[in-house]
Design an enzyme around this catalytic site. Structure first.
Site, mmCIF file in Angstrom:
data_model
loop_
_atom_site.group_PDB
_atom_site.id
_atom_site.type_symbol
_atom_site.label_atom_id
_atom_site.label_comp_id
_atom_site.label_asym_id
_atom_site.label_seq_id
_atom_site.Cartn_x
_atom_site.Cartn_y
_atom_site.Cartn_z
ATOM 1 N N HIS A 145 -4.410 -5.205 -12.023
ATOM 2 C CA HIS A 145 -3.659 -6.204 -12.796
ATOM 3 C C HIS A 145 -2.950 -5.581 -13.991
ATOM 4 C CE1 HIS A 145 -7.902 -6.307 -14.258
ATOM 5 N NE2 HIS A 145 -7.272 -6.035 -15.382
ATOM 6 N N ARG A 158 2.577 -11.219 0.762
ATOM 7 C CA ARG A 158 1.183 -11.009 1.179
ATOM 8 C C ARG A 158 0.432 -12.338 1.065
ATOM 9 N NH1 ARG A 158 2.108 -6.371 -2.290
ATOM 10 N NH2 ARG A 158 2.136 -4.428 -1.090
ATOM 11 N N ARG A 207 3.981 -12.528 5.675
ATOM 12 C CA ARG A 207 2.999 -11.886 6.559
ATOM 13 C C ARG A 207 1.784 -12.794 6.697
ATOM 14 N NH1 ARG A 207 0.513 -6.184 4.832
ATOM 15 N NH2 ARG A 207 -0.595 -7.503 3.338
ATOM 16 N N GLU A 238 1.594 -0.363 11.949
ATOM 17 C CA GLU A 238 0.699 0.320 11.021
ATOM 18 C C GLU A 238 -0.462 1.007 11.729
ATOM 19 O OE1 GLU A 238 -0.659 -2.713 8.310
ATOM 20 O OE2 GLU A 238 -0.595 -4.234 9.873
ATOM 21 N N ASN A 292 1.331 2.501 4.371
ATOM 22 C CA ASN A 292 0.017 2.745 3.772
ATOM 23 C C ASN A 292 -1.060 2.867 4.842
ATOM 24 O OD1 ASN A 292 1.464 2.408 1.449
ATOM 25 N ND2 ASN A 292 0.521 0.477 0.864
ATOM 26 N N ASP A 293 -1.124 1.878 5.745
ATOM 27 C CA ASP A 293 -2.123 1.928 6.807
ATOM 28 C C ASP A 293 -1.755 2.933 7.882
ATOM 29 O OD1 ASP A 293 -4.194 0.321 6.019
ATOM 30 O OD2 ASP A 293 -3.321 -1.523 6.821
ATOM 31 N N ARG A 317 -8.739 5.626 2.375
ATOM 32 C CA ARG A 317 -8.108 5.731 1.053
ATOM 33 C C ARG A 317 -9.054 5.352 -0.075
ATOM 34 N NH1 ARG A 317 -3.786 1.921 0.739
ATOM 35 N NH2 ARG A 317 -4.457 0.930 2.653
ATOM 36 N N CYS A 323 7.764 -1.190 4.363
ATOM 37 C CA CYS A 323 7.286 -2.028 3.260
ATOM 38 C C CYS A 323 6.099 -1.414 2.530
ATOM 39 C CB CYS A 323 6.910 -3.424 3.762
ATOM 40 S SG CYS A 323 5.555 -3.441 4.951
#
Length: 582
Positions: free
Chosen positions: A206, A313, A350, A449, A472-473, A483, A520
């Site tokens: 955050h 998301r 998504r 992914e 990322n994935d 990760r 993305c």
């Protein structure tokens, strides 16, 4: 003596100022057993403290200035959701009534139960919501102790009140803390801070989100910074390199002063690009989209000049609710706000990317998951609960009546999953037809992914209108690297030859078949990789709104037609990182 502390760079730029140390709000908790006759009064004591914190945050929400970043409002909403989480409430009742723990002990015990679930999450953004949960519990504990604000643990450390009432308004200040809650950030907006440093946190914590939205240099994950830095030390925050320099020499101060002035000039220059079309030197139009987590983030996306939302998301709407998952109507209203907030620009939603490893179970779960990254998550979880999935699909279809919407499905790998998913989309349409409820058309896309998906791309292109590569994935699964495991995190490499080949082939196949393709993941917002992605044929990027202008600048400077040969050479190189420099 000059020394440096290293952390994670999360908001670019240079900040120079005097250190203001904020004491950790963590408190010692008493552990004792109560009598059976005290159970109800002890539960009520926790509930009263919880309600006081709810009132406090709701009051803060009414005081939010109009120029506050939308991320701050969203994060306060998250804290309210966590405060009202049934899993937390029922767990505290369990420990008090069944084990006769005192209220503070019950509260921290249940925190540990839920914190383990957060630790097991694969999604970095969701995993870091553990810090929000900890801060919520700490605020409750402070009220139970009778202190509504953090208490300094050493005389030389300042509390929030000290900061707000201090007379150092004309002195450049940088904030050094173990961690900062969204509510703290709102309070601190009343003072002047040039930058932030926290011991904990990651790129999606955050503090990082708010710092980026406020365009303030920040370094997180600096471990022991709050212990090493002394009150009023001169501190330099290098948000580009992730370095904090303490007690700098005059020469170092002069050097970073120049960098700071140059950064201000660069930011001013970037801001002028907000309304400039993202077109390369050879005339190719590039689509720069925004990644968002909450409906109110749409305002930041529009302000940054995004051409739309490439990734909403939706799982954020499901977080911190225990067994009370959002129904169709609640989701519809949220998606509608995002669509209307984008003022006619497209929004890609998504479907929920959570699973059995996420804290959404309808009952308390203490068991460990052997490998949550490979378990019942994302579309697998949705297909295992068709009723929940149909609620979400109907909500998204209904929101599409208010503006252009695309539906994105995560973590598909099998043809059977594809067909089952599309059948449920048709069933959702049929349900709405039967009810006479208005809905709009949606294009349907799939996330690439998993290596299996990238290697069977033609199957996906047979069924879907567009694809979105979640780097990322894809990197994690291709390299078999968790990760979340610090011992192997250094092996997480977006420029690994295998990753680049999967990415390059996916983009090429989509382009050959005339299907839309975007990236993305974090790679899309990394300006060091913009030219490479352009050379590979990528024409749609989706990233955090704060990254859009910097990426746009790289696009405007690039001749995409001349990058293809170089990009292919990089992909085929034994050491792509070195080839990019050559």
């Amino acid at each position: 003596m000059t020394f440096a502390v290293h952390g994670l760079p999360v908001a670019r730029g240079i900040a120079i100022g005097r250190a203001v140390l904020v004491a950790s709000s963590r408190m010692d908790v008493a552990h004792y057993f109560i009598e059976p006759a005290q159970v109800e009064s002890e539960i009520m004591r926790v509930r009263r403290a919880r309600n006081s914190v709810v009132d406090e945050i709701q009051r803060l929400q009414t005081e939010i200035p109009k120029d506050a970043p939308p991320e701050l409002t969203a994060l306060l909403d998250v804290h309210l959701m966590l405060l009202q989480d049934k899993e937390m409430e029922n767990g505290v009742k369990h420990w008090v009534s069944e084990r006769l723990y005192n209220g503070e002990w019950a509260l921290t015990t249940q925190l540990e139960v839920i914190a383990r679930q957060f630790d097991e999450m694969e999604d970095e953004y969701l995993r870091e919501r553990k810090a929000d949960l900890e801060q919520v519990v700490e605020r409750i504990l402070r009220h139970m102790k009778g202190a509504a604000s953090p208490v300094a643990d050493k005389p030389r450390r300042k509390t929030q009140q000290d900061l707000l009432l201090g007379d150092t308004i004309d002195v450049p200040l940088v904030l050094i803390a173990h961690d900062l809650s969204p509510a703290d950030m709102l309070q601190f907006k009343k003072s002047v801070f040039a930058g932030f440093v926290t011991d904990v946190g990651g790129r999606t914590s955050h503090t990082a989100i708010v710092a980026r939205s406020m365009d303030i240099p920040a370094v997180v994950g600096a471990r022991s910074a709050s212990q090493l830095v002394r009150q009023d030390d001169w501190v330099i925050i290098d948000g580009d390199a992730g370095v904090v320099i303490v007690d700098p020499s005059p020469i170092i101060l002069a050097e970073y002063g120049y960098k700071q002035r140059q950064g201000e000039v660069d930011r001013e220059r970037l801001s002028r690009l907000r309304h400039t079309p993202a077109v390369t030197l050879d005339g190719q139009r590039i689509e720069l989209l925004a990644n968002i987590e909450m409906p109110d983030d749409a305002a930041a996306a529009v302000k940054a000049g995004a051409a739309g939302v490439g990734l909403f998301r939706s799982e954020f709407l499901f977080m911190g609710r225990g067994g009370d998952l959002p129904g169709e109507e609640e989701q519809y209203q949220a998606y509608r706000r995002a669509v209307e907030g984008m003022q006619g620009l497209p929004v890609t939603i998504r479907t929920v990317d959570v699973g059995a490893d996420k804290p959404l179970d309808r009952a308390l779960k203490d068991e460990a998951h052997l490998n949550p990254a490979l378990g019942l998550r994302a579309i697998r979880w949705s297909l295992a609960d068709p009723a929940m999935f149909l609620d979400q699909l109907r909500a998204i279809l209904r929101a599409a009546a208010h503006g252009p919407v695309q539906l994105l499905i995560p973590m598909l790998a099998h043809g059977s999953e594809i067909r089952q998913t599309l059948a449920l989309v048709e069933q959702a349409r049929a349900d709405l037809d039967a009810r006479g409820v208005e809905y709009g058309p949606v294009k349907i896309g799939a996330m690439i992914e998993i290596p299996a998906a990238a290697l069977t791309l033609k199957l996906f292109l047979k069924y879907f209108d567009f694809l979105s590569v979640g780097t990322n994935d894809l990197i994690q699964y291709t390299l078999a690297i968790d990760r979340a495991d610090e011992s192997v995190a250094h092996l997480y490499d977006p420029l690994h030859p295998a990753v680049l080949r999967l990415l390059a082939d996916s983009i090429a196949e989509c382009n050959a078949q005339g299907k839309g393709v975007s990236v993305c993941g974090e790679m899309a917002g990394d300006t060091a990789l913009t030219r490479l992605l352009l050379g590979l044929g990528l024409r749609t990027f989706s990233m955090h709104p704060a990254q859009i202008l910097a990426v746009k600048q790289e696009v405007l400077r690039a001749d995409a037609s001349k990058l293809a040969t170089w990009a292919r050479a990089v992909v085929e190189a034994e050491d792509p990182a070195s080839a990019m420099q050559g």
